[in-house]
Motif scaffolding. Structure first.
Motif, PDB file in Angstrom:
ATOM      1  N   SER A 115     -12.420  72.240  65.759  1.00  0.00           N
ATOM      2  CA  SER A 115     -12.306  73.239  66.810  1.00  0.00           C
ATOM      3  C   SER A 115     -10.997  73.016  67.550  1.00  0.00           C
ATOM      4  O   SER A 115     -10.845  71.979  68.194  1.00  0.00           O
ATOM      5  CB  SER A 115     -13.470  72.998  67.764  1.00  0.00           C
ATOM      6  N   TRP A 116     -10.076  73.942  67.447  1.00  0.00           N
ATOM      7  CA  TRP A 116      -8.763  73.792  68.088  1.00  0.00           C
ATOM      8  C   TRP A 116      -8.666  74.745  69.268  1.00  0.00           C
ATOM      9  O   TRP A 116      -8.896  75.947  69.116  1.00  0.00           O
ATOM     10  CB  TRP A 116      -7.635  74.098  67.094  1.00  0.00           C
ATOM     11  N   LEU A 122      -6.781  69.511  69.614  1.00  0.00           N
ATOM     12  CA  LEU A 122      -8.027  69.467  68.839  1.00  0.00           C
ATOM     13  C   LEU A 122      -9.192  69.095  69.741  1.00  0.00           C
ATOM     14  O   LEU A 122      -9.131  68.112  70.480  1.00  0.00           O
ATOM     15  CB  LEU A 122      -7.907  68.443  67.707  1.00  0.00           C
ATOM     16  N   GLY A 123     -10.242  69.895  69.707  1.00  0.00           N
ATOM     17  CA  GLY A 123     -11.436  69.602  70.499  1.00  0.00           C
ATOM     18  C   GLY A 123     -12.494  68.945  69.625  1.00  0.00           C
ATOM     19  O   GLY A 123     -12.203  68.058  68.829  1.00  0.00           O
ATOM     20  N   THR A 124     -13.701  69.422  69.748  1.00  0.00           N
ATOM     21  CA  THR A 124     -14.821  68.820  69.027  1.00  0.00           C
ATOM     22  C   THR A 124     -14.737  69.118  67.522  1.00  0.00           C
ATOM     23  O   THR A 124     -14.279  70.179  67.116  1.00  0.00           O
ATOM     24  CB  THR A 124     -16.138  69.382  69.586  1.00  0.00           C
ATOM     25  N   VAL A 125     -15.174  68.157  66.734  1.00  0.00           N
ATOM     26  CA  VAL A 125     -15.303  68.358  65.293  1.00  0.00           C
ATOM     27  C   VAL A 125     -16.800  68.465  64.981  1.00  0.00           C
ATOM     28  O   VAL A 125     -17.575  67.577  65.340  1.00  0.00           O
ATOM     29  CB  VAL A 125     -14.664  67.188  64.510  1.00  0.00           C
ATOM     30  N   PHE A 126     -17.192  69.581  64.378  1.00  0.00           N
ATOM     31  CA  PHE A 126     -18.598  69.827  64.068  1.00  0.00           C
ATOM     32  C   PHE A 126     -18.851  69.530  62.593  1.00  0.00           C
ATOM     33  O   PHE A 126     -18.025  69.838  61.747  1.00  0.00           O
ATOM     34  CB  PHE A 126     -18.956  71.285  64.368  1.00  0.00           C
ATOM     35  N   SER A 141     -15.679  63.752  68.613  1.00  0.00           N
ATOM     36  CA  SER A 141     -14.298  64.064  68.953  1.00  0.00           C
ATOM     37  C   SER A 141     -13.496  62.779  68.797  1.00  0.00           C
ATOM     38  O   SER A 141     -14.066  61.701  68.651  1.00  0.00           O
ATOM     39  CB  SER A 141     -14.195  64.630  70.375  1.00  0.00           C
ATOM     40  N   LEU A 142     -12.181  62.901  68.812  1.00  0.00           N
ATOM     41  CA  LEU A 142     -11.351  61.733  68.522  1.00  0.00           C
ATOM     42  C   LEU A 142     -11.590  60.616  69.529  1.00  0.00           C
ATOM     43  O   LEU A 142     -11.544  59.444  69.185  1.00  0.00           O
ATOM     44  CB  LEU A 142      -9.875  62.123  68.507  1.00  0.00           C
TER      45      LEU A 142
END
Ligand code: HEC
Length: 212
Positions: A115-116, A122-126, A141-142
């Protein structure tokens, strides 16, 4: 003399207590740091860099397997939003040959969605993975790499109205990407994460650029 011995014993007790607390703290911090199954922890070598995601020419990108989050993943689609945010979808290499057009996605299919907020942010990665015919969900998230995969109603709720595409909104884009070997793009005119009409996620093969 007697007083001195008492004094010494008293202090020895505190010193021993202090030392054992210290040892315990060190042991604890070591065990806690070794939290299990961090399989998707992003490594420094694949920290997202805007260079590797040129949003402007994604239409001409070829679907290629790349190493991301310690996995072999292929970028199959980018969905842009009216608020300038966009999402990039990746599928695991193992699933690529097992996926049959028009069929539910096979067990083991792993989809990662970045999610960019903007090309720099870069925000959350689903993440979702099919196991025993059921989708399991997770996100990280990172700065918060720890997460668990589980069935989640709060995740599934938005996906539930899409049973025809196996609760995977971007399945038509995935199938088209695997067939044409080109990364697919779609535009959803709603902000944030509100699902668009299912037709939004159907590739416009005749002229995909016209939707912009
Ligand atoms: C507010 C609604 C909503 C919620 C809640 C939601 N999603 Fe989604 N999700 C979407 C939409 C819409 C898409 C399609 C991409 C787009 O339009 O941005 C999507 C796509 C995805 C994809 C790409 C594969 C696919 O299904 O198309 C993954 C992976 C995913 N979501 C995981 C999750 C996870 C994990 C959660 C819970 C932490 C979650 N989603 C919760 C709306 C939602």
């Amino acid at each position: 003399m007697h007083n001195f011995l008492l004094f010494k014993r008293h202090w020895m007790k505190w010193i021993i207590l202090f030392l054992s607390t210290l040892v315990l703290a060190v042991i604890l911090s070591h065990t806690l740091n070794r939290s299990p199954s961090l399989s998707y922890r992003p490594t420094s070598s694949n920290q997202p860099s805007t260079e590797s995601y040129p949003i402007t020419n994604v239409t001409t990108d070829e679907v290629q397997v790349q190493s991301k989050y310690d996995r072999s993943l292929a970028h199959y689609a980018t969905v842009s939003r009216s608020d300038g945010s966009f999402r990039q979808m990746f599928v695991n290499e193992e699933a690529i040959t097992a996926i049959q057009p028009g069929e539910p996605l096979p067990d083991g299919t792993l989809i990662v969605m970045e999610s960019w907020y903007s090309p720099e942010n870069l925000g959350t990665v689903f993440v979702k993975q099919k196991q025993n015919g059921e989708w399991r969900y997770g996100s990280f998230s990172l700065d918060r790499p720890n997460y668990q995969m589980r069935f989640s109603n709060s995740c599934h709720s938005c996906h539930a109205p899409f049973p025809k595409t196996d609760f995977t909104l971007t399945k038509p884009l995935l199938e088209a990407a695997l067939q044409t070997r080109q990364v697919q793009t779609a535009y959803c005119d709603r902000a944030g994460r509100t699902p668009c009409d299912p037709t939004t996620y159907i590739p416009h093969t005749s002229d995909s650029s016209s939707i912009f």
